[in-house]
Design an enzyme around this catalytic site. Structure first.
Site, PDB file in Angstrom:
ATOM      1  CG  HIS A  54     -60.398 -13.989  22.406  1.00  0.00           C
ATOM      2  ND1 HIS A  54     -61.189 -14.479  20.715  1.00  0.00           N
ATOM      3  CD2 HIS A  54     -60.520 -15.068  23.630  1.00  0.00           C
ATOM      4  CE1 HIS A  54     -61.505 -15.477  21.242  1.00  0.00           C
ATOM      5  NE2 HIS A  54     -61.149 -15.903  22.513  1.00  0.00           N
ATOM      6  CG  ASP A  80     -62.245 -13.133  18.196  1.00  0.00           C
ATOM      7  OD1 ASP A  80     -61.174 -12.298  18.056  1.00  0.00           O
ATOM      8  OD2 ASP A  80     -62.443 -13.246  18.852  1.00  0.00           O
ATOM      9  CB  SER A 134     -59.105 -18.734  20.819  1.00  0.00           C
ATOM     10  OG  SER A 134     -59.924 -18.842  21.412  1.00  0.00           O
TER      11      SER A 134
HETATM   12  N1  ARG Z   1     -65.920 -17.308  23.802  1.00  0.00           N
HETATM   13  C1  ARG Z   1     -64.909 -16.945  23.210  1.00  0.00           C
HETATM   14  C2  ARG Z   1     -63.454 -18.086  23.572  1.00  0.00           C
HETATM   15  O1  ARG Z   1     -63.296 -18.332  24.564  1.00  0.00           O
HETATM   16  C3  ARG Z   1     -64.018 -15.574  23.007  1.00  0.00           C
HETATM   17  C4  ARG Z   1     -63.627 -14.659  24.483  1.00  0.00           C
HETATM   18  C5  ARG Z   1     -63.589 -13.190  23.915  1.00  0.00           C
HETATM   19  N2  ARG Z   1     -64.493 -12.589  23.901  1.00  0.00           N
HETATM   20  C6  ARG Z   1     -64.894 -11.415  24.427  1.00  0.00           C
HETATM   21  N3  ARG Z   1     -66.316 -11.188  24.131  1.00  0.00           N
HETATM   22  N4  ARG Z   1     -65.154 -11.804  25.905  1.00  0.00           N
HETATM   23  O2  ARG Z   1     -62.944 -17.712  22.978  1.00  0.00           O
END
Ligand code: ARG
Length: 706
Positions: free
Chosen positions: A84, A221, A641
């Site tokens: 991501h 991821d 992340s």
């Molecule tokens: N919640 C995670 C973050 O803020 C992943 C975000 C991307 N994934 C998604 N399904 N939108 O780092």
């Protein structure tokens, strides 16, 4: 919790409990007591191995493009981050013909690695405390606005001097501990960053928005980039064909051994923002003036986006990242508000504030300075304009192409044309039709215009609302059609001369002007209260640090590098143990439910790979399973992340990519019973590179294949 543990440490060296270890620590001044605790919990490197010398662990960790973290994993500058985090890069290289988002991408040679505009990684070189210097300059006595100016000017002085020594370095000055301290950090930034490998989105974003912020999780991821450098100096260089793979001082060794429950685990990365010192009043404002309106507006916008995206594949490609970005903090805002209430965080803070008050009464510290009643009044003053500001920004700030252009043409857009002849200078919007879709854009715009009016006090409505009423009979769609047709803003390629009379008459320019006036109006209205609040919050933090002076304290996150340590392990989920890892079987089960939820769709090849009878070297020796994602109690937040997760020997065991729904309030209050970091197991990453990608050249580069 953590802090009490640490204070007892001196007495209890041998029996330190393995409770959750709250804290995002800066490295150069890591408290000795924290290091001792890490050692007691299984960390086997020396204090100096973290920060000092060429082979310091920190040298393998990067800030990834200003919004994520990453880790260098090979002598040729290969970088792991999350899928991501690479998402927009992957998306921008994708077309309906070669869709890397859907199909994945593997550069089979250096020549095939794909450059990315506006992306970078930076390494932290050094960090220093410059609080004394800032205080001497009077930083404590001036308004917020003047503080920013002062910080800028010091930053400039420091940059001038560092650049005389090495012009590839730069310095950033950041407030820590709510402005009670200031650190100067030196970075080296590399702009030539190329995409090397990604798996299909079905796996990189497996579970999509359904599973986002959730456990159990199976998302793979990760994505892989490479840093390129100047061929002569091995230093940073803008993109050039002649650049060569960067040879880093240090890279992280990868462990294929896995972990077991209770094992030491540590993250290093760039957490963006937390508010752990925030007062109960501040939390209330966050809940009701930030999170709630953000979730409300995004909910409306996303419903329209997803409908258009599902109807047309080309629109889906255009809006993939925009949707994910919006949805990520929409869900976060909802989850955080739920936790604030269910955990009772405001009450907990109020209790704490009463303790501080009692301590102040007893000791006389901060008397006549920290004043909770005053703080309450200031927050009350700023509440409505702050909430309105959130509505305004969430509705019109970069939510559709028209508003983006209307803002830009009025504020900060660079002029083109002859520099010496201002009359002939003009603005021009390049054709960026591959970035947005007109039907979607217009529908979002009209819906948000209408919603803004319904949500805010009439005194905050810009004048264009009168026009919508009188000329368009409150038909927002008709008004939006009119703007798109009449304004030159949407005529890509057209030269727009701000010196001509026609400029100010353009309905789009007028619309943007009024929005900007509204922004400035709100800012002006909030200014005094915001200054006062800032002072009080800073005092509250100072009071806490003073009252608990015998304990080490970390500063709130601010996009500087932090270390967090703790252990592998789960939590209680609805009265049952959550487990601390997921297995290949669990992803296959979810994949079979793809006809109920498309976000569990994965290609047949993925079913096949993950249904294997024998995962060979990728099988965990303890569970006998292929493990996919796992939990630790490492203290992370947005920005982390892509952070490397290290074991006690400093070897890479995973990449952090999410937090859990049950503790989304951890940005304001770390609840050690609930807060968990979700990571992708590095063995799952390597498995996908090997079995799906057959990326032998990369595996060899990392020393994982002969
Ligand atoms: N919640 C995670 C973050 O803020 C992943 C975000 C991307 N994934 C998604 N399904 N939108 O780092």
């Amino acid at each position: 919790m953590k802090k009490t543990l640490l204070s007892l440490f001196a007495l209890l060296v041998a029996t330190v409990s393995t409770k959750a270890d709250e804290g995002m620590w800066t490295l150069y001044n890591l408290p000795q007591a924290v290091y001792e605790q890490m050692k007691a919990e299984g960390f086997s490197l020396t204090y100096n191995d973290l920060y000092y010398g060429d082979h310091a662990v920190k040298n393998a960790v990067v800030n990834f493009s200003g919004y994520c973290s990453g880790v260098v994993v090979s002598p040729n500058g290969l970088v792991f981050t999350n899928h991501h985090c690479g998402f927009e890069a992957i998306r921008s290289h994708s077309t309906v013909e070669h869709d890397y988002m859907l199909n994945g991408f593997y550069a089979k040679s250096y020549e095939e690695e794909l450059p990315n505009e506006n992306m970078f990684v930076s390494f932290m070189i050094d960090q220093q405390d410059i609080t004394a210097r800032m205080k001497k300059l009077g930083i404590d006595e001036v308004s917020l606005e003047k503080q920013a100016i002062l910080i800028d000017s010091i930053q400039k002085v420091l940059n001038d001097s560092i650049k005389r020594i090495d012009k590839t370095l730069h310095v950033e000055v950041d407030p820590f501990y709510e402005g009670n301290s200031y650190y100067a950090t030196t970075y080296q930034k590399f702009n030539d960053l190329r995409l090397v490998f990604t798996i299909p989105k079905s796996m990189g974003k497996f579970g999509g928005e359904t599973d986002n912020w959730m456990w159990p999780r199976q998302t793979c991821d990760f994505s892989v980039f490479r840093i390129y450098a100047d061929p002569k100096t091995n230093g940073p260089a803008d993109y050039s064909e002649n650049n060569v793979p960067y040879r880093p001082k240090h890279w992280a060794p990868i462990s294929m051994e896995g972990y077991k429950e209770g094992d030491f685990s540590m993250t290093l990365g760039y957490p963006g923002s937390t508010n752990r010192y925030l007062s109960s009043y501040g939390i209330r404002e966050m809940r009701d003036a930030d999170n709630a309106p953000r979730a409300q507006v995004r909910g409306i916008k996303q419903e329209i986006m997803i409908r258009h995206m599902r109807a047309d594949e080309a629109v889906r490609i255009k809006y993939d990242s925009k949707y994910a970005q919006s949805s990520n903090y929409w869900k976060n805002a909802l989850g955080m508000n739920k936790c604030i209430d269910s955990i009772g965080i405001i009450q907990q803070k109020e209790d704490y504030e009463r303790r501080i008050q009692a301590w102040m009464d007893k000791t006389g510290h901060f008397k006549g300075q920290l004043d909770f009643d005053q703080m309450k009044r200031d927050y009350e003053k700023s509440f409505i304009p702050s909430q309105t500001f959130t509505y305004l920004w969430e509705s019109f700030g970069r939510t559709n192409e028209f508003c983006t252009r209307a803002f830009r043409v009025n504020y900060g857009m660079p002029l083109e044309g002859p520099e010496n002849n201002p009359k002939k200078q003009y603005f021009v919007f390049k054709d960026n039709s591959e970035e947005w879709d007109e039907a979607l854009d217009k529908e979002v715009f009209a819906a948000l215009l209408k919603n803004y009016k319904e949500q805010v006090d009439t005194k905050y409505l810009p004048d264009f609302y009168k026009e919508i009423q009188t000329k368009f009979n409150n038909n927002y769609t008709a008004y939006v059609d009119y703007l798109y047709k009449k304004s030159f803003l949407m005529k890509s390629g057209k030269k727009i001369y701000p010196n001509k009379k026609s400029f100010k008459k353009d309905p789009g320019v007028q619309f943007g002007m009024q929005l900007i006036e509204a922004v400035f109006g709100l800012r002006e209205e909030i200014k005094d209260a915001a200054d006062a609040i800032e002072k009080q919050e800073k005092l509250l933090c100072a009071a806490k640090l003073r009252m608990e002076a015998d304990l080490p304290h970390y500063s709130d996150a601010n996009f500087t590098m932090r270390l967090s340590y703790g252990q592998v392990g789960g939590f209680e989920l609805g009265g049952k143990p959550s487990g601390f890892y997921t297995t290949a079987e669990s992803i296959v089960e979810k994949m079979k439910k793809a006809d109920e939820n498309v976000e569990y769709f994965a290609e047949p090849i993925m079913h096949e790979l993950l249904s294997a009878k024998d995962f060979g070297q990728y099988t965990d020796p303890r569970s006998g399973k292929m493990q996919l994602c796992f939990l630790t109690n490492n203290d992370i937040t947005g920005g982390n992340s892509g952070s490397p997760m290290f074991d006690g020997k400093g070897r890479l065991i995973g990449l952090a990519f999410d937090g859990n729904w049950d503790s989304l309030s951890s940005d304001i209050n770390f609840d050690s019973r609930l807060a968990r970091c979700i990571g992708v197991d590095i063995r799952f990453v390597i498995f996908m590179m090997d079995r799906w990608g057959q990326a032998d050249r990369l595996l060899r580069e990392m020393g994982l294949k002969k």
